[in-house]
Design a protein around this motif. Structure first.
Motif, PDB file in Angstrom:
ATOM      1  N   ASP A 176       5.892 -25.953   8.769  1.00  0.00           N
ATOM      2  CA  ASP A 176       5.932 -24.564   9.207  1.00  0.00           C
ATOM      3  C   ASP A 176       4.534 -24.061   9.545  1.00  0.00           C
ATOM      4  O   ASP A 176       3.519 -24.678   9.220  1.00  0.00           O
ATOM      5  CB  ASP A 176       6.629 -23.677   8.173  1.00  0.00           C
ATOM      6  CG  ASP A 176       5.792 -23.496   6.925  1.00  0.00           C
ATOM      7  OD1 ASP A 176       4.903 -24.337   6.687  1.00  0.00           O
ATOM      8  OD2 ASP A 176       6.030 -22.532   6.190  1.00  0.00           O
ATOM      9  N   ARG A 205      -0.756 -12.292   6.285  1.00  0.00           N
ATOM     10  CA  ARG A 205       0.323 -13.095   5.725  1.00  0.00           C
ATOM     11  C   ARG A 205       1.591 -12.317   5.379  1.00  0.00           C
ATOM     12  O   ARG A 205       2.650 -12.914   5.195  1.00  0.00           O
ATOM     13  CB  ARG A 205      -0.183 -13.822   4.475  1.00  0.00           C
ATOM     14  CG  ARG A 205      -1.039 -15.013   4.836  1.00  0.00           C
ATOM     15  CD  ARG A 205      -1.288 -15.853   3.588  1.00  0.00           C
ATOM     16  NE  ARG A 205      -1.945 -17.094   3.970  1.00  0.00           N
ATOM     17  CZ  ARG A 205      -1.279 -18.245   4.148  1.00  0.00           C
ATOM     18  NH1 ARG A 205       0.016 -18.296   3.966  1.00  0.00           N
ATOM     19  NH2 ARG A 205      -1.935 -19.327   4.504  1.00  0.00           N
ATOM     20  N   ARG A 213       9.983 -15.635   3.087  1.00  0.00           N
ATOM     21  CA  ARG A 213       9.519 -17.027   3.210  1.00  0.00           C
ATOM     22  C   ARG A 213      10.484 -17.987   2.539  1.00  0.00           C
ATOM     23  O   ARG A 213      10.740 -19.079   3.036  1.00  0.00           O
ATOM     24  CB  ARG A 213       8.106 -17.155   2.618  1.00  0.00           C
ATOM     25  CG  ARG A 213       7.061 -16.461   3.487  1.00  0.00           C
ATOM     26  CD  ARG A 213       5.651 -16.918   3.155  1.00  0.00           C
ATOM     27  NE  ARG A 213       5.201 -16.467   1.849  1.00  0.00           N
ATOM     28  CZ  ARG A 213       4.610 -15.289   1.629  1.00  0.00           C
ATOM     29  NH1 ARG A 213       4.417 -14.444   2.620  1.00  0.00           N
ATOM     30  NH2 ARG A 213       4.219 -14.961   0.419  1.00  0.00           N
ATOM     31  N   ARG A 218       7.838 -12.473   0.254  1.00  0.00           N
ATOM     32  CA  ARG A 218       8.143 -13.679  -0.522  1.00  0.00           C
ATOM     33  C   ARG A 218       9.583 -14.124  -0.313  1.00  0.00           C
ATOM     34  O   ARG A 218       9.871 -15.310  -0.126  1.00  0.00           O
ATOM     35  CB  ARG A 218       7.943 -13.410  -2.022  1.00  0.00           C
ATOM     36  CG  ARG A 218       6.520 -13.526  -2.489  1.00  0.00           C
ATOM     37  CD  ARG A 218       6.423 -12.914  -3.882  1.00  0.00           C
ATOM     38  NE  ARG A 218       5.032 -12.667  -4.233  1.00  0.00           N
ATOM     39  CZ  ARG A 218       4.253 -13.564  -4.848  1.00  0.00           C
ATOM     40  NH1 ARG A 218       4.738 -14.736  -5.204  1.00  0.00           N
ATOM     41  NH2 ARG A 218       2.997 -13.283  -5.101  1.00  0.00           N
ATOM     42  N   ARG A 221       2.873 -21.453   8.448  1.00  0.00           N
ATOM     43  CA  ARG A 221       2.013 -20.971   7.368  1.00  0.00           C
ATOM     44  C   ARG A 221       1.279 -22.128   6.675  1.00  0.00           C
ATOM     45  O   ARG A 221       0.127 -21.981   6.276  1.00  0.00           O
ATOM     46  CB  ARG A 221       2.815 -20.142   6.369  1.00  0.00           C
ATOM     47  CG  ARG A 221       3.106 -18.759   6.935  1.00  0.00           C
ATOM     48  CD  ARG A 221       4.147 -18.007   6.160  1.00  0.00           C
ATOM     49  NE  ARG A 221       4.656 -16.904   6.958  1.00  0.00           N
ATOM     50  CZ  ARG A 221       4.294 -15.615   6.806  1.00  0.00           C
ATOM     51  NH1 ARG A 221       3.458 -15.267   5.855  1.00  0.00           N
ATOM     52  NH2 ARG A 221       4.786 -14.694   7.598  1.00  0.00           N
ATOM     53  N   THR A 277       6.326 -10.086   8.909  1.00  0.00           N
ATOM     54  CA  THR A 277       7.625 -10.775   8.980  1.00  0.00           C
ATOM     55  C   THR A 277       8.217 -10.612  10.385  1.00  0.00           C
ATOM     56  O   THR A 277       8.083 -11.501  11.213  1.00  0.00           O
ATOM     57  CB  THR A 277       8.610 -10.247   7.919  1.00  0.00           C
ATOM     58  OG1 THR A 277       8.780  -8.837   8.059  1.00  0.00           O
ATOM     59  CG2 THR A 277       8.108 -10.548   6.514  1.00  0.00           C
ATOM     60  N   GLU A 301       7.570 -17.973  14.584  1.00  0.00           N
ATOM     61  CA  GLU A 301       7.101 -18.597  13.349  1.00  0.00           C
ATOM     62  C   GLU A 301       8.072 -19.665  12.863  1.00  0.00           C
ATOM     63  O   GLU A 301       7.664 -20.756  12.472  1.00  0.00           O
ATOM     64  CB  GLU A 301       6.924 -17.532  12.261  1.00  0.00           C
ATOM     65  CG  GLU A 301       6.686 -18.160  10.895  1.00  0.00           C
ATOM     66  CD  GLU A 301       6.317 -17.182   9.803  1.00  0.00           C
ATOM     67  OE1 GLU A 301       6.266 -15.977  10.071  1.00  0.00           O
ATOM     68  OE2 GLU A 301       6.084 -17.653   8.687  1.00  0.00           O
ATOM     69  N   ASN A 302       9.353 -19.324  12.919  1.00  0.00           N
ATOM     70  CA  ASN A 302      10.316 -20.234  12.309  1.00  0.00           C
ATOM     71  C   ASN A 302      10.824 -21.325  13.244  1.00  0.00           C
ATOM     72  O   ASN A 302      11.160 -22.408  12.800  1.00  0.00           O
ATOM     73  CB  ASN A 302      11.487 -19.434  11.741  1.00  0.00           C
ATOM     74  CG  ASN A 302      11.049 -18.639  10.522  1.00  0.00           C
ATOM     75  OD1 ASN A 302      10.575 -19.204   9.538  1.00  0.00           O
ATOM     76  ND2 ASN A 302      11.152 -17.319  10.604  1.00  0.00           N
TER      77      ASN A 302
END
Lengths: 267, 520
Positions: free
Chosen positions: B502, A37, B449, B446, B504, A40, A12-13
């Motif tokens: 990114d 969502r 992110r 949160r 998302r 992680t 993802e990162n």
């Protein structure tokens, strides 16, 4: 078919394009892709470093988050192995969670294996075309998945693409030296292993290195760049190769910038 | 077994001073200093890489040729033989002791290394032995027997060619099977000139001839022979010793008194199990169908035997030295499984870390490589060897190579987990705190992110892109030097930044385009 994407933290990162490509290919093949969502990290770094209470917490939340979906697909081989091999034992203290973990273990697939084993993807039926010379580093965790009866489908898929000149890596099954925290706790050992891998990549003359694990990809490309004084083959996942070969994603050109730019709002 | 001759290459690294110290460093043993030396010694790495890769490749080919797709079943069988014996070790120990005594051997039990040494010294004293010939044995290294015998005035000679050379050089073995994997033949040539007054030659046949000539004389004069054991056969009371040079046979037949030192985990139920394990041992070690010599010792010389030890002259020392502690931890994935090891060295040959570490000396103990990384801390205390379980990329090559299916990576992880419950050495405490913080972030999406966005901003701000052309991959940039502990990464590799956009954000836009904004 409903599929949830387990993108994993490193992908993802650092390699979000692999996630984008996985979504595009899966949708192209008729899947309804979801992205929970709250996901992680699967907890692999904690597990491998022996911090099992932390790993257990992350396993538990991952099991809960991915409970609703029939299939879970990840572009990261080591995270697929983490879920499949280690979650049930990590959550063994709670029978309900253990059952949920076993269910998730069965429903979780590494991207290439999902394509060939679940979707019965036949590359010849899709008119794949990708021009260039590519080599492939199989992540060590694919060995673990192969032992369970899911042999690595990537080399055969790469060979089936028109225009793709595939050269296998010398000693392909040799570890690249990433190993998570190993890379920074034993930098000399890890770096020496990464240099060997970079040498093998360079010896193929390929301008693209395919790798289905963000950790290995980061390590090998970093070593290739260091050895090549900034020059390195393009590193991409199988999902990206297929997305490009299916015409779902443009092949980025040097210095052009973000190929996702047309779609993604800039932060 | 014999040592590899390195085909070419200039002068090897200087002999490491003090062989004892290499195997018995001050505790707790930290790997860093020896690793730092080894990772700079390219020639050493080449010696080890050439020999281990060759052995590894030949092992795989020989298994493939012999067992084909039955290999999995053969390994499972071997594992189950060893595991069954360990699960009922009390029974088989009793049986072995009865049968060995019936055959005329004297059986001793040693709880630890000191007791085993004392038994040997007592036997040497009682038999007025002054010259001892011994064959290669890891367990005698484990109990540091040779220096104890020498200190007691018993001149002791290693008769395995590799160990013989290491003894001349005051060096220590760096591999379970091929002990001088870290040396080349020029080092051997120099040692023979210096210690034996032999003419200088690098010809392997001549070098072997020199050693043979020297050793044959010693065999005839020795009073005491010492070997280890590859297997102890419970139903017959036999000791099985495998060599490629026949030296164990000489150590047994030429001396009046013979001592076998064996770990209690060497037991197997009967000779029929040897058929399986001998084949796997030889192929795993050296890709041979069998070792050149497989010597069985069942008691002393019988009435019509031409040679062999005298009546009352065969002693078998069964060594515990931490093994029952491992035995107590049975069950799936328990430490007991480690005792299945048959010391074939296949995991060492398969291990990329072992190669880069320049062989076994970096592991600070007799047992090195992947098996050493789990066995040494298990036998000698995790607090004494805190680094060993961490010095692995967990690639799994060792577990795949193991002929008795020891899941070495799983044990490495188990030991890492056990270590977090101990007082951690410096460096690992900081890591524990970082991991706790990291986990906290990962449990709060949160915060996760936010942290990811911050990381992206910082890394991109630090990016220097190094020399060369811009990276073709999206808008990724690169760092050639990271700050703080992360600098360990950039010592050897560049580090990528996240791309500017990114996943998302892309997903949000994608969802909006697809469904008018439905989120999963």
């Amino acid at each position: 078919m409903k599929v949830a994407l387990l993108i994993t933290c490193l992908t993802e990162n650092f390699f979000p394009r692999a996630g984008v490509a996985a979504v595009k290919v899966l949708e192209h093949l008729g899947c309804e892709v979801h992205f929970p969502r709250d996901q992680t990290c699967c907890g692999q770094p904690m597990f491998n470093s022996g911090h099992h209470a932390h790993a257990r917490d992350l396993a538990e939340r991952t099991v809960r988050i991915f409970a609703p979906w029939e299939h879970v697909v990840t572009p990261s081989a080591s995270c697929a192995a983490m879920v499949r091999e280690h979650y049930p034992a990590l959550l063994a203290d709670d029978p309900a969670l253990r059952a949920a973990a076993e269910s998730l273990a069965h429903r979780t697939h590494e991207f290439a294996s999902f394509l060939t084993r679940v979707l019965n993807f036949d590359p010849r039926a899709h008119g794949l075309r990708w021009d260039g010379a590519a080599t492939y580093h199989p992540a060590c965790h694919l060995r673990a998945l192969a032992r369970e009866g899911a042999p690595d489908a990537t080399p055969a898929l790469l060979r089936s693409i028109d225009g793709l000149r595939y050269t296998p890596l010398d000693r392909a099954d040799q570890c690249c030296g990433f190993g998570g925290l190993f890379a920074v706790t034993y930098p000399d050992l890890s770096g020496a292993m990464a240099r060997d891998k970079a040498d093998a990549v360079r010896a193929t003359g390929a301008n693209a290195l395919v790798c289905n694990d963000a950790g290995c990809a980061m390590n090998i490309t970093g070593a290739c760049r260091r050895a090549g004084r900034g020059e390195a083959p393009r590193t991409l996942s199988l999902a990206e190769v297929l997305a490009e070969a299916l015409g779902l994603m443009p092949e980025p050109r040097a210095s052009v910038g973000d190929e996702n730019g047309s779609e993604a709002p800039q932060p | 077994m014999s040592s590899p001759a390195h085909p070419t290459g200039p002068v090897a690294s200087a002999p490491a001073p003090g062989g004892d110290h290499l195997l018995e460093p001050p505790l707790p043993y930290r790997m860093a200093p020896r690793l730092a030396r080894a990772t700079k010694d390219i020639q050493l790495q080449q010696f080890v890489a050439t020999a281990t890769r060759l052995k590894d490749t030949k092992r795989i080919a020989s298994f493939e040729a012999t067992f084909g797709d039955r290999l999995g079943a053969v390994r499972d069988l071997a594992a189950s033989i060893k595991q069954h014996t360990l699960d009922h070790l009390d029974h088989y120990l009793e049986q072995f002791i009865d049968n060995a005594q019936r055959a005329g051997a004297i059986v001793h039990y040693a709880a630890d290394a000191a007791e085993a040494r004392n038994i040997c010294l007592r036997i040497a004293r009682d038999t007025n032995s002054t010259l001892c010939v011994k064959s290669k044995s890891m367990v005698t290294e484990e109990i540091r027997l040779l220096p104890a015998l020498e200190a007691a005035g018993v001149k002791t000679v290693e008769t395995d060619l590799g160990e013989f050379i290491l003894q001349l050089d005051g060096d220590a073995p760096s591999h379970i099977v091929t002990p001088m994997i870290h040396k080349d033949r020029t080092a051997v040539a120099r040692a023979f000139v210096r210690e034996l007054g032999a003419p200088y030659t690098e010809d392997p046949a001549q070098l072997t001839g020199i050693a043979r000539e020297h050793l044959r004389g010693l065999y005839r004069r020795a009073d005491l022979g010492i070997t280890g054991a590859n297997f102890l056969v419970a139903s017959t009371g036999s000791v099985v010793v495998c060599t490629n040079e026949g030296n164990a046979g000489f150590c047994i037949s030429g001396t009046r008194t013979h001592i076998v030192v064996a770990g209690i985990e060497k037991l197997i139920p009967g000779p029929e199990h040897l058929a399986v394990l001998l084949k796997l041992l030889a192929r795993s070690s050296t890709a041979q169908p069998l070792t050149v010599y497989t010597t069985l010792i069942t008691g002393p010389r019988k009435q019509h035997d031409p040679d062999g030890p005298d009546q009352g002259g065969v002693h078998i020392i069964l060594l515990d030295n931490g093994r029952t502690d491992l035995l107590r931890r049975g069950g799936p994935g328990g430490a007991r499984e480690i005792l299945r090891c048959i010391r074939c060295g296949a995991c060492l040959n398969a291990c990329p870390v072992f190669r880069k570490a320049g062989g076994g000396h970096a592991y600070g103990a007799v047992y090195s490589g992947p098996i050493g990384a789990i066995l040494t801390p298990s036998l000698k205390g995790l607090h004494n060897y805190p680094d060993l379980p961490h010095a692995s990329s967990l690639c799994g090559a060792c577990g795949d190579a193991c002929p008795v299916c020891i899941d070495i990576p799983a044990h490495l992880i188990r030991l890492r987990a056990e270590m977090t419950g101990l007082g951690l050495p410096r460096g690992m405490r900081a890591r524990k705190a970082v991991i706790a913080l990291w986990t906290f972030l990962l449990k709060h999406p949160r915060l996760y992110r936010l942290a990811a966005a911050t990381q992206r901003t910082i890394l991109r701000a630090l990016a220097d892109d190094g020399p060369g052309a811009p990276d073709p991959m999206a808008d990724r940039r690169w760092l050639s030097a990271l700050p703080g502990p992360a600098a360990a990464w950039t010592q050897h590799r560049d580090f990528p930044t996240p791309p500017a956009a990114d996943f998302r954000s892309w997903w949000t836009a994608h969802e909006r385009a697809r469904h008018g904004g439905r989120d999963s």
